[in-house]
Design a protein around this motif. Structure first.
Motif, PDB file in Angstrom:
ATOM      1  N   ASP A 125     -46.116  12.045  26.222  1.00 28.80           N
ATOM      2  CA  ASP A 125     -45.490  13.006  27.127  1.00 28.80           C
ATOM      3  C   ASP A 125     -45.365  14.373  26.454  1.00 28.80           C
ATOM      4  O   ASP A 125     -45.685  15.411  27.040  1.00 28.80           O
ATOM      5  N   ALA A 126     -44.911  14.359  25.183  1.00 26.87           N
ATOM      6  CA  ALA A 126     -44.712  15.615  24.464  1.00 26.87           C
ATOM      7  C   ALA A 126     -46.036  16.356  24.302  1.00 26.87           C
ATOM      8  O   ALA A 126     -46.123  17.567  24.526  1.00 26.87           O
ATOM      9  N   GLN A 127     -47.073  15.614  23.944  1.00 32.17           N
ATOM     10  CA  GLN A 127     -48.362  16.262  23.722  1.00 32.17           C
ATOM     11  C   GLN A 127     -48.904  16.881  25.004  1.00 32.17           C
ATOM     12  O   GLN A 127     -49.391  18.009  24.995  1.00 32.17           O
ATOM     13  N   ALA A 128     -48.737  16.146  26.089  1.00 31.58           N
ATOM     14  CA  ALA A 128     -49.226  16.650  27.364  1.00 31.58           C
ATOM     15  C   ALA A 128     -48.535  17.964  27.742  1.00 31.58           C
ATOM     16  O   ALA A 128     -49.101  18.785  28.455  1.00 31.58           O
ATOM     17  N   ARG A 129     -47.317  18.154  27.238  1.00 31.69           N
ATOM     18  CA  ARG A 129     -46.561  19.351  27.620  1.00 31.69           C
ATOM     19  C   ARG A 129     -46.490  20.383  26.492  1.00 31.69           C
ATOM     20  O   ARG A 129     -45.707  21.335  26.551  1.00 31.69           O
ATOM     21  N   GLY A 130     -47.262  20.177  25.461  1.00 25.25           N
ATOM     22  CA  GLY A 130     -47.289  21.144  24.361  1.00 25.25           C
ATOM     23  C   GLY A 130     -45.983  21.211  23.586  1.00 25.25           C
ATOM     24  O   GLY A 130     -45.660  22.215  22.962  1.00 25.25           O
ATOM     25  N   LEU A 131     -45.229  20.129  23.621  1.00 21.79           N
ATOM     26  CA  LEU A 131     -43.949  20.085  22.894  1.00 21.79           C
ATOM     27  C   LEU A 131     -44.161  19.530  21.496  1.00 21.79           C
ATOM     28  O   LEU A 131     -44.840  18.518  21.327  1.00 21.79           O
ATOM     29  N   ARG A 132     -43.580  20.182  20.499  1.00 22.05           N
ATOM     30  CA  ARG A 132     -43.660  19.637  19.139  1.00 22.05           C
ATOM     31  C   ARG A 132     -42.390  18.850  18.841  1.00 22.05           C
ATOM     32  O   ARG A 132     -41.285  19.371  19.019  1.00 22.05           O
ATOM     33  N   VAL A 133     -42.549  17.614  18.402  1.00 23.87           N
ATOM     34  CA  VAL A 133     -41.388  16.810  18.010  1.00 23.87           C
ATOM     35  C   VAL A 133     -41.522  16.528  16.521  1.00 23.87           C
ATOM     36  O   VAL A 133     -42.464  15.852  16.094  1.00 23.87           O
ATOM     37  N   VAL A 134     -40.625  17.101  15.734  1.00 22.82           N
ATOM     38  CA  VAL A 134     -40.802  17.095  14.284  1.00 22.82           C
ATOM     39  C   VAL A 134     -39.637  16.390  13.591  1.00 22.82           C
ATOM     40  O   VAL A 134     -38.467  16.658  13.912  1.00 22.82           O
ATOM     41  N   ALA A 135     -39.950  15.500  12.652  1.00 21.00           N
ATOM     42  CA  ALA A 135     -38.903  14.855  11.853  1.00 21.00           C
ATOM     43  C   ALA A 135     -38.731  15.631  10.557  1.00 21.00           C
ATOM     44  O   ALA A 135     -39.705  16.089   9.971  1.00 21.00           O
ATOM     45  N   SER A 136     -37.490  15.801  10.123  1.00 20.60           N
ATOM     46  CA  SER A 136     -37.287  16.475   8.845  1.00 20.60           C
ATOM     47  C   SER A 136     -36.044  15.916   8.166  1.00 20.60           C
ATOM     48  O   SER A 136     -35.370  15.050   8.709  1.00 20.60           O
ATOM     49  N   GLY A 137     -35.766  16.406   6.987  1.00 18.52           N
ATOM     50  CA  GLY A 137     -34.560  15.963   6.290  1.00 18.52           C
ATOM     51  C   GLY A 137     -34.860  14.930   5.232  1.00 18.52           C
ATOM     52  O   GLY A 137     -35.977  14.837   4.732  1.00 18.52           O
ATOM     53  N   GLU A 138     -33.857  14.121   4.936  1.00 22.45           N
ATOM     54  CA  GLU A 138     -33.970  13.172   3.825  1.00 22.45           C
ATOM     55  C   GLU A 138     -34.722  11.914   4.237  1.00 22.45           C
ATOM     56  O   GLU A 138     -34.580  11.427   5.354  1.00 22.45           O
ATOM     57  N   HIS A 139     -35.495  11.395   3.293  1.00 23.07           N
ATOM     58  CA  HIS A 139     -36.176  10.123   3.531  1.00 23.07           C
ATOM     59  C   HIS A 139     -35.444   8.999   2.818  1.00 23.07           C
ATOM     60  O   HIS A 139     -34.685   9.240   1.889  1.00 23.07           O
ATOM     61  N   GLY A 140     -35.695   7.793   3.264  1.00 22.07           N
ATOM     62  CA  GLY A 140     -35.190   6.623   2.552  1.00 22.07           C
ATOM     63  C   GLY A 140     -33.742   6.261   2.879  1.00 22.07           C
ATOM     64  O   GLY A 140     -33.190   5.339   2.276  1.00 22.07           O
ATOM     65  N   LEU A 141     -33.130   6.963   3.838  1.00 24.07           N
ATOM     66  CA  LEU A 141     -31.743   6.602   4.178  1.00 24.07           C
ATOM     67  C   LEU A 141     -31.731   5.326   5.016  1.00 24.07           C
ATOM     68  O   LEU A 141     -32.620   5.092   5.829  1.00 24.07           O
ATOM     69  N   LYS A 142     -30.677   4.536   4.778  1.00 29.05           N
ATOM     70  CA  LYS A 142     -30.579   3.266   5.501  1.00 29.05           C
ATOM     71  C   LYS A 142     -29.185   3.109   6.088  1.00 29.05           C
ATOM     72  O   LYS A 142     -28.201   3.572   5.494  1.00 29.05           O
ATOM     73  N   VAL A 143     -29.133   2.480   7.245  1.00 27.84           N
ATOM     74  CA  VAL A 143     -27.841   2.166   7.843  1.00 27.84           C
ATOM     75  C   VAL A 143     -27.759   0.666   8.093  1.00 27.84           C
ATOM     76  O   VAL A 143     -28.778  -0.030   8.095  1.00 27.84           O
ATOM     77  N   LEU A 144     -26.550   0.202   8.311  1.00 32.60           N
ATOM     78  CA  LEU A 144     -26.326  -1.223   8.509  1.00 32.60           C
ATOM     79  C   LEU A 144     -26.048  -1.470   9.987  1.00 32.60           C
ATOM     80  O   LEU A 144     -25.268  -0.757  10.595  1.00 32.60           O
ATOM     81  N   GLY A 145     -26.696  -2.462  10.576  1.00 32.75           N
ATOM     82  CA  GLY A 145     -26.378  -2.755  11.974  1.00 32.75           C
ATOM     83  C   GLY A 145     -27.476  -3.528  12.656  1.00 32.75           C
ATOM     84  O   GLY A 145     -28.232  -4.257  12.029  1.00 32.75           O
ATOM     85  N   ASN A 146     -27.529  -3.333  13.964  1.00 36.87           N
ATOM     86  CA  ASN A 146     -28.500  -4.026  14.788  1.00 36.87           C
ATOM     87  C   ASN A 146     -29.712  -3.102  14.981  1.00 36.87           C
ATOM     88  O   ASN A 146     -29.604  -2.049  15.585  1.00 36.87           O
ATOM     89  N   ARG A 147     -30.848  -3.523  14.461  1.00 40.67           N
ATOM     90  CA  ARG A 147     -32.031  -2.658  14.441  1.00 40.67           C
ATOM     91  C   ARG A 147     -32.430  -2.191  15.842  1.00 40.67           C
ATOM     92  O   ARG A 147     -32.695  -1.016  16.074  1.00 40.67           O
ATOM     93  N   GLU A 148     -32.441  -3.129  16.765  1.00 43.65           N
ATOM     94  CA  GLU A 148     -32.884  -2.790  18.114  1.00 43.65           C
ATOM     95  C   GLU A 148     -31.959  -1.738  18.739  1.00 43.65           C
ATOM     96  O   GLU A 148     -32.399  -0.762  19.333  1.00 43.65           O
ATOM     97  N   GLN A 149     -30.655  -1.947  18.552  1.00 45.61           N
ATOM     98  CA  GLN A 149     -29.693  -1.023  19.161  1.00 45.61           C
ATOM     99  C   GLN A 149     -29.780   0.371  18.562  1.00 45.61           C
ATOM    100  O   GLN A 149     -29.755   1.368  19.280  1.00 45.61           O
TER     101      GLN A 149
END
Ligand code: ADP
Length: 270
Positions: A125-149
């Motif tokens: 959808d983003a590509q079709a509309r010329g939208l850039r979706v960019v991830a940035s920041g720290e890598h390797g962070l982890k949280v505890l919980g339910n993966r799917e949620q």
């Protein structure tokens, strides 16, 4: 047949126990009221697209000698049934979340993975509309919980950012550690949210005037799911927004503090 005897030792209730019992009943009643409201809302929300599909079908019957009109009505029937599908999917998701045992699924979740899944889901959808979706920041962070949620929650924020943004704009997904939490901030340059609506957008089925944007297919459930996930994970969700300029939604979740601290090599960085 003789009556069956059941013996149980019944201790007299203390004041504190009675109070707890009363509180419990009150809570039960409140939960019951919320459930009834939810069912009423669901029925109402389902009736709208079903009613529209019926009217459109009748219009198709009446317009059988006008192929162009048939084409137009059929197109709208498809749109309405897609909306119905999304609605049913999200209702199922929400009720599954609510029946899940919060103690379930204490998994270590990689935010890199969860963010990648969320961005993948909007890529076409983003590509079709010329939208850039960019991830940035720290890598390797982890949280505890339910993966799917957790993945669904981040996915809903990213999907909204894309939905409520103009073509050719940018969406930024930033992950960072703040004390013992991890923050996932999703920033867009979209239509923004009026200040007096900010409180309400997390309510089930609530949508800011759907006429103000191109995407009319929303259900008003996405953010209530995010809020629910934040709450059951001991985190929170915050929003900043300027109407006409954009929004930032920040989901914060308890972070898995460095599991390998003790065994990590001190010179790993170089
Ligand atoms: P919907 O399915 O309508 O997107 P949500 O619960 O996800 O439902 O969002 C509720 C409402 O909040 C939306 O209808 C929209 O008006 C507003 N909203 C959510 N995210 C954004 C955003 N990133 N920018 C502008 N408005 C938003």
């Amino acid at each position: 047949t003789p009556p069956r005897h059941v013996t149980a030792r019944v201790a007299p209730l203390g004041t504190r126990q009675v109070l707890a019992l009363v509180e419990d009943r009150t809570r039960e009643r409140r939960v019951e009221a919320i459930r009834r409201d939810f069912v009423a809302n669901v029925s109402h929300e389902l009736k709208t697209p079903i009613g529209a599909i019926r009217l459109l079908a009748e219009a198709v019957q009446d317009a059988s000698d006008d192929p162009e009109a048939v084409e137009r009505f059929a197109g709208r029937m498809i749109t309405e049934s897609e909306r119905l599908t999304r609605l049913v999917q999200q209702i199922i998701e929400l009720s599954r979340l609510q029946s899940d045992d919060p103690n379930d699924g204490h998994e270590t979740i990689s935010l890199d993975d969860a963010v990648a899944v969320a961005i993948d889901a909007v890529a076409i959808d983003a590509q079709a509309r010329g939208l850039r979706v960019v991830a940035s920041g720290e890598h390797g962070l982890k949280v505890l919980g339910n993966r799917e949620q957790v993945t669904v929650a981040i996915g809903n924020l990213v999907a909204n950012a894309v939905n409520y943004s103009p073509d050719n704009s940018a969406v930024l997904v930033t992950v960072r550690a703040v004390d013992d939490t991890a923050e996932i901030a999703v920033t867009d340059q979209g239509i923004g949210i009026p200040a007096d609506e900010l409180e309400r957008i997390f309510e089930r089925f609530y949508r800011v005037d759907p006429a103000r944007h191109r995407s009319t297919g929303g259900t008003g459930l996405g953010l209530s799911i995010v809020k629910h996930v934040a709450a059951t994970h001991g985190g929170d969700i915050r929003v900043w927004s300027i109407e006409g300029q954009g929004s930032t939604f920040t989901l914060s979740l308890p972070r898995v503090l460095d599991e390998n601290m003790v065994s990590a090599s001190p010179n790993k960085e170089d």
